[in-house]
Write a protein that holds these residues in place. Structure first.
Motif, short mmCIF file in Angstrom:
data_model
loop_
_atom_site.label_atom_id
_atom_site.label_comp_id
_atom_site.label_asym_id
_atom_site.label_seq_id
_atom_site.Cartn_x
_atom_site.Cartn_y
_atom_site.Cartn_z
N TYR A 168 -5.06 6.61 -1.53
CA TYR A 168 -4.31 5.30 -1.47
C TYR A 168 -4.32 4.13 -1.87
O TYR A 168 -5.38 4.19 -2.32
CB TYR A 168 -4.65 4.73 0.37
N HIS A 169 -3.64 4.19 -2.42
CA HIS A 169 -3.68 2.20 -3.20
C HIS A 169 -3.61 0.96 -2.44
O HIS A 169 -2.45 1.45 -1.56
CB HIS A 169 -2.41 2.81 -4.61
N PHE A 170 -3.40 0.09 -3.38
CA PHE A 170 -3.38 -0.82 -2.51
C PHE A 170 -3.49 -1.90 -3.32
O PHE A 170 -4.79 -1.94 -3.82
CB PHE A 170 -3.73 -1.50 -0.72
N ARG A 171 -2.61 -3.32 -2.69
CA ARG A 171 -3.33 -4.62 -3.71
C ARG A 171 -2.29 -5.56 -3.06
O ARG A 171 -1.88 -5.74 -2.18
CB ARG A 171 -1.91 -4.48 -5.02
N LEU A 172 -3.75 -6.95 -3.18
CA LEU A 172 -3.30 -8.02 -1.82
C LEU A 172 -1.99 -8.94 -2.48
O LEU A 172 -1.96 -8.96 -4.32
CB LEU A 172 -4.48 -9.62 -2.59
N TRP B 166 0.67 -1.51 -0.04
CA TRP B 166 -0.09 0.02 0.34
C TRP B 166 0.93 1.22 -0.23
O TRP B 166 1.72 1.03 0.90
CB TRP B 166 -0.70 -0.11 1.53
N GLY B 167 0.27 2.70 -0.50
CA GLY B 167 0.99 3.89 -0.30
C GLY B 167 0.05 5.02 -1.09
O GLY B 167 -0.94 4.22 -1.45
N SER B 168 0.66 6.05 -0.73
CA SER B 168 -0.34 6.69 -1.64
C SER B 168 0.27 7.36 -3.69
O SER B 168 -0.51 7.85 -4.25
CB SER B 168 0.77 8.50 -1.17
N SER B 169 0.60 5.95 -4.25
CA SER B 169 0.35 5.87 -5.64
C SER B 169 0.70 4.60 -5.92
O SER B 169 0.50 3.63 -5.07
CB SER B 169 1.88 6.82 -6.24
N ASP B 170 0.71 3.82 -6.74
CA ASP B 170 0.63 3.18 -7.79
C ASP B 170 2.30 1.91 -7.13
O ASP B 170 2.21 1.17 -8.43
CB ASP B 170 -0.35 2.41 -8.74
N THR B 171 3.15 2.47 -7.35
CA THR B 171 4.74 1.96 -6.48
C THR B 171 4.58 1.42 -4.81
O THR B 171 5.31 0.94 -4.93
CB THR B 171 5.54 3.59 -7.14
N TYR B 172 3.33 1.91 -4.57
CA TYR B 172 2.87 1.07 -2.98
C TYR B 172 4.36 1.66 -2.49
O TYR B 172 4.20 2.97 -1.40
CB TYR B 172 3.39 -0.32 -2.89
N GLY B 173 4.86 1.26 -2.08
CA GLY B 173 6.18 1.40 -0.55
C GLY B 173 5.83 0.87 0.65
O GLY B 173 7.22 0.80 1.29
N GLU B 174 4.96 0.99 1.06
CA GLU B 174 4.29 0.01 2.34
C GLU B 174 4.52 -1.19 1.48
O GLU B 174 3.22 -1.72 0.93
CB GLU B 174 3.70 0.81 2.91
N SER B 175 4.51 -2.10 2.98
CA SER B 175 3.58 -3.22 3.10
C SER B 175 3.25 -3.86 3.94
O SER B 175 3.91 -3.58 5.58
CB SER B 175 4.61 -4.31 2.58
N THR B 176 2.07 -4.56 4.78
CA THR B 176 1.65 -4.92 6.23
C THR B 176 2.10 -6.12 6.39
O THR B 176 3.14 -6.93 5.10
CB THR B 176 -0.07 -5.28 5.97
#
Length: 183
Positions: free
Chosen positions: A52-56, A14-24
């Motif tokens: 925010y953008h996120f993906r599984l 997840w993150g504020s763009s579709d490059t994410y940058g964060e992970s749970t």
């Protein structure tokens, strides 16, 4: 998430763009069959009024004849937007006369201690500020009103309500839209 009969690890990027940058943190879904199962993760310290953008992302050992082979699948990019720091739900003028008006607002502090004020004046630069009583930290509309007197007759006045709160040491300010009334 459908584990397809295999123990599956998953996390969200997840993150504020579709490059994410964060992970749970990575979680494990046991090999519980071939039915989809709901998965979730709790995110903290999100910035108000931000998309925010996120993906599984899921990984399992997908080839029984080659146990060391892992297959990773990423879900589609999905977005959500956090609510503003304080929601300014409505603002309006009432009881307007030649020299006075009552300005109203409904503000929602969205669960965080918030303060608000009114800005008004003869132009969109406003110039006058009237502090309002604290909004508290609840949820739902908090009504505030300001009685203005000593106004010029036959004049156009601009006004907006403004609110702010502080979260984790960061101040967030929300400006209501510019409104006008004529005396």
């Amino acid at each position: 998430l459908n584990p397809e009969g295999h123990e599956t690890t998953y996390h969200f990027e997840w993150g504020s763009s579709d490059t994410y940058g964060e992970s749970t943190a990575t979680q494990t879904l046991p090999s519980s069959g071939f039915d989809p199962e709901g998965v979730e993760a709790h995110l903290e310290e999100l910035i108000p009024n931000t998309t925010y953008h996120f993906r599984l992302v899921a990984t399992n050992h997908c080839n029984p004849s080659e146990p060391s082979e892992e297959c990773t699948v990423t879900g589609p990019d999905t977005t959500f937007t956090t609510p503003p720091a304080v929601a300014i739900e409505a603002q309006w003028a009432a009881n307007v006369s030649a020299h006075s008006a009552i300005l109203h607002a409904e503000l929602d502090p969205l669960g965080v201690e918030a303060e608000a004020w009114l800005e008004y004046g003869a132009s969109g630069s406003y110039g006058e500020i009237v502090p309002l009583a604290n909004l508290g930290e609840g949820f739902g509309a908090v009504k505030r009103q300001v009685s203005l007197t000593g106004l010029q007759a036959a004049a156009i006045y601009h006004f907006r309500f403004v609110a702010r709160d502080v979260r984790d040491g960061v101040t967030y300010t929300v400006l209501g839209p510019d409104r006008t009334f004529t005396t």
